[in-house]
Design an enzyme around this catalytic site. Structure first.
Site, short mmCIF file in Angstrom:
data_model
loop_
_atom_site.label_atom_id
_atom_site.label_comp_id
_atom_site.label_asym_id
_atom_site.label_seq_id
_atom_site.Cartn_x
_atom_site.Cartn_y
_atom_site.Cartn_z
N ASP A 75 -22.18 40.09 -2.17
CA ASP A 75 -23.58 40.48 -2.21
C ASP A 75 -24.34 39.70 -3.27
OD1 ASP A 75 -25.93 41.81 -1.68
OD2 ASP A 75 -25.44 43.53 -2.91
N ASP B 32 -31.82 38.15 0.12
CA ASP B 32 -30.72 39.08 -0.13
C ASP B 32 -29.72 39.01 1.02
OD1 ASP B 32 -29.18 41.15 -1.13
OD2 ASP B 32 -30.47 42.72 -0.30
#
Length: 809
Positions: A110, A323
């Site tokens: 992530d 993201d």
């Protein structure tokens, strides 16, 4: 939740200072797989799950911020939001190993988080995971991080147990949480059967109290901008990834250090250069990758959006960040409304609707009626510094399999804009933290850094002639009685579109129909783009369509491409069923897949062996053993004829003798005539008259054999060989090499077998002809390229070559 003090009471380890590691000058590559890749979900379920995760993530962020402000007044909402985002859930999984000896496990990746963590035994409370829990007591390299370490201070909620051991707590809203100690360990990266990279003293969270869902993983690897992230601890401060479609089982790729570069990406130099924009620091959320978005376009229209809606507010809210852990893009509501209005306009007369089945707000009935021509335009995101990210329709629209609606794959946001991973599919993205730059280029991510020999399947495997001198990809199809008759008379099997569920005709408004250069083109009453194309003595007619093509034998890659579904109207394909165009033009494989570089190495005809065709990073002459040095010259642009690869031939030698060939006779003229092309589709070479006569005269001086008095098709000069066995006849003749000299000093040395052939027993013929069509063009044919590894670097306009034993690649 139990107190973290209990965690520390159960962990035994040595307390030593942890230090940053560095892999400066090196790097490694990893494969990523989507969290749903092996879940046997339908397309509808995959989309629904992605939307649910996106909504849950943003809702959890808002809930945690509100809860932090209420329960712990000393913590402001922005700090609480930072805590959540720094520990956000991931969408992609990677494999790695921890400890000595190494224990392999899977972790979520992530870009919105910093901490690296995994579940540790003994476990007070642990979530289910597919691999055994890490046991620190069994590792010789496990160390606790002391409270005085800067890494401990970098935690969102730093805490200290017994004044020496650093403790962490991370919350994931109502979904998950983890608590434990901060430690350091040796991590191993790379697959079990490939080169491994071991990095010592990597700080990570050893979690003993964990709850929630881990998406079939055993922890998290944060790639944020903070000091605790993997990329920050490794030292080079740069990484890149290329995400395949999450509807595809193909893995994505993650690169660190020197491997994190866009130079070898399969992207076209035509309209898709590498672009860069500055990364922006948000003091409230310093780990996230914020950028300065200036506007959005749909097609050629810049939408009326105030750039201030994308700005970071004084309190740290708002702004735009990219993201990997958010599925769909969240678009600030004013910008979302502008995109919706324009979509409704360009897709008129299709009525807009809300698709409540999957929860998206802007949808349209699909496909449109046969009488309605609708084109979905590209979206373009305009960033600071002039960078423009082109988002094709498949990256911002999706089809709901239940209702058949075509929906905008974006969600309205009240404040911030988040560029999710759905919009990043087939985009190679580089995070250069050291220089605060985000770079990107479109790329077919399922073939980045891979090479594929050419086996093509459309329902069933078929042979296509590889041609650098044409752009259209086409195969013979069962669309007419003539092609059906050809199949009945022993020709290779003809592709039947009726047997494929993925075949579709391209409308006349499609870009490939509009930009395709054909001998003849027309639009039928059924909105189909029909064409005729000429290939020397052959000609083909057909209709443009799209279909799924499969490349490779041992490791197949499936891609959707535009192609010609047709039939020969004249000539022959010599046992093949079609042509695969590799030219720089719009319809070619190179342009459709945005491939920046490709190479091939042709084995001699007589060997009857396969020849390798390589794309992307595998198209690298230095990776393979060559018998002479690699040489490079330019690929020259022709102002008129853009379908061929031109090179600047300036002279010719036979042995050490430079021939009297005027350089002007080989040069490209201002009107686009003349010049020299490299062509895989031409067998022998062709030279303009002045050059051919000079070569012919020199060859007759050195070859001490009788000149044949009978003509042979395609050969203007032949010699009668001595009476020997046919296999050894030409091999007994010694001749000097023919040398082609290029601008910049590169010289292609052609041994005897690359400019002489034995088309009939007892004859040795010069495999060089004379240009007679008045074009003034010289051609380097495939005979001259045998056992020559040639590289077409489309991005940098370079042509490289090196003699190579092609059957050893």
């Amino acid at each position: 939740m139990a107190s973290p003090v209990l965690v520390l009471a159960l962990v035994a380890a040595t307390l030593l200072p942890a230090s940053h590691c560095s892999v400066s000058g090196v790097g490694f590559q990893l494969k990523l797989r989507h969290v749903d890749a092996h879940g046997s979900y339908t397309k509808l379920e995959l989309v629904t799950r992605a939307i649910r995760r996106s909504r849950a993530r943003v809702a959890a962020l808002q809930a945690i911020a509100a809860a932090a402000a209420t329960v712990a007044p000393v913590v402001d909402p922005i700090t609480a939001a930072r805590i959540l985002v720094a520990a956000s859930q991931g969408e992609y999984l990677m494999d790695l190993a921890i400890g000595t000896p190494p224990l392999r496990y899977t972790a979520m990746v992530d870009t919105g988080s910093d901490l690296i963590w995994t579940q540790c035994a003994p476990c007070v409370l642990c979530a289910d995971q597919p691999t055994p829990y890490f046991r620190p007591a069994r590792s010789a390299t496990y160390r606790l991080v002391p409270c005085r370490s800067p890494l401990c201070a970098a935690l969102p909620y730093p805490a200290c147990f017994q004044r020496s051991v650093c403790v962490y707590q991370y919350y994931y809203g109502d979904e998950a949480s983890t608590a434990g100690v901060l430690a350091s360990e040796t991590f191993t990266f790379g697959a079990a059967n490939s080169s491994k990279v071991m990095v010592s003293d990597v700080a990570f969270g050893c979690g003993n109290i964990n709850s929630g869902q881990l998406a079939n993983s055993s922890g998290m690897v944060g790639l944020g901008r903070g000091p605790l992230s993997l990329v920050s601890q490794l030292g080079p401060s740069r990484f890149s990834y290329c995400l395949t479609s999450f509807l595809s089982p193909e893995p994505s790729r993650l690169n660190f250090g020197v491997f994190a570069t866009l130079n070898g990406t399969n992207a076209s130099s035509s309209g898709s250069p590498v672009q860069s924009t500055p990364l922006v620091v948000n003091a409230a959320l310093p780990s996230l990758y914020f950028m300065s978005l200036k506007g959005i376009s749909l097609g050629q229209k810049r939408l009326p959006i105030d750039p201030l809606v994308f700005a970071i507010n004084d309190d740290g809210t708002g702004g735009v960040f990219i993201d990997s852990g958010t599925s769909l893009t969240w678009l600030q509501q004013d910008a979302y409304d502008a995109v919706r209005r324009e979509l409704v306009s360009v897709l008129r007369p299709l009525p807009p609707a809300n698709d409540t089945e999957i929860g998206l707000e802007t949808c349209f009935p699909w496909p449109p009626p046969p009488s309605v021509a609708v084109t979905v335009p590209d979206m373009e995101l305009h960033f600071d510094g002039g960078a423009n990210m082109t988002v094709p329709p498949e990256n911002y629209m999706l089809i709901d399999g239940a209702t058949g609606f075509l929906c905008l794959a974006m969600i309205r946001s009240g404040d911030a804009t988040i560029i999710g991973n759905y919009q990043q599919q087939n985009m190679h993205i580089l995070y250069d933290i050291a220089n605060s730059l985000l770079s990107f280029v479109p790329a077919p991510c399922n073939i980045v850094d891979q090479g594929h020999s050419l086996t093509v399947g459309i329902v069933q495997p078929r042979k296509l002639i590889v041609d650098t001198g044409s752009d259209l990809i086409w195969t013979q199809c069962k669309l007419s009685s003539s092609t059906a008759a050809a199949a009945r008379h022993g020709s290779p099997p003809v592709y039947d579109p009726g047997e494929s569920s993925t075949f579709a005709f391209l409308p006349c408004s499609d870009r490939l129909c509009q930009e395709g250069q054909f001998s003849f083109k027309n639009c039928t009453s059924k909105n189909r783009c029909v064409y005729e194309d000429v290939y020397g003595s052959a000609a083909a007619v057909g209709v443009l369509a799209s279909e799924t093509f499969t490349f490779g034998a041992r490791r197949a890659v499936s891609l959707r491409l535009g192609f010609g579904c047709g039939a020969l109207s004249a000539g022959s394909l010599i046992g093949a069923t079609g042509i695969l165009g590799l030219s720089p033009e719009s319809l070619s494989l190179i342009t459709q897949l945005k491939i920046q570089r490709f190479s091939y190495c042709l084995t001699p005809f007589a060997d009857k062996k396969t020849s390798p065709l390589l794309f992307g990073a595998m198209a690298d002459l230095s990776r393979h053993k060559t018998t002479r040095p690699i040489q490079t010259t330019a690929i020259v642009s022709n102002p008129v004829e853009t379908v061929y690869y031109y090179v600047p031939l300036v002279g010719i030698s036979l042995g050490h003798k430079r021939l009297a060939v005027p350089a002007a006779s080989l040069a490209m003229r201002p009107d686009g005539g003349g010049g020299t092309i490299v062509d895989s589709g031409s067998t022998v070479a062709y030279l303009v008259e002045a050059a051919f006569e000079a070569v012919k005269e020199a060859v007759m001086d050195v070859v001490r054999l009788p000149v044949a008095n009978r003509t042979v098709e395609d050969y203007e000069l032949c010699f009668v060989l001595p009476r020997r066995t046919a296999a050894a006849a030409m091999e007994a003749v010694q001749v000097p090499p023919l040398v082609l000299h290029f601008d910049g000093g590169a010289a292609m040395v052609l041994p005897r077998d690359n400019y002489f052939q034995e088309p009939r027993a007892g004859l040795m013929c010069l495999a060089v002809g004379k240009t007679t069509d008045g074009s003034g063009v010289s051609i380097i044919g495939n005979v001259q390229q045998q056992n020559m590894h040639v590289l077409f670097d489309v991005q940098h306009h370079k042509f490289s070559f090196a003699p190579t034993q092609c059957d050893q690649i």
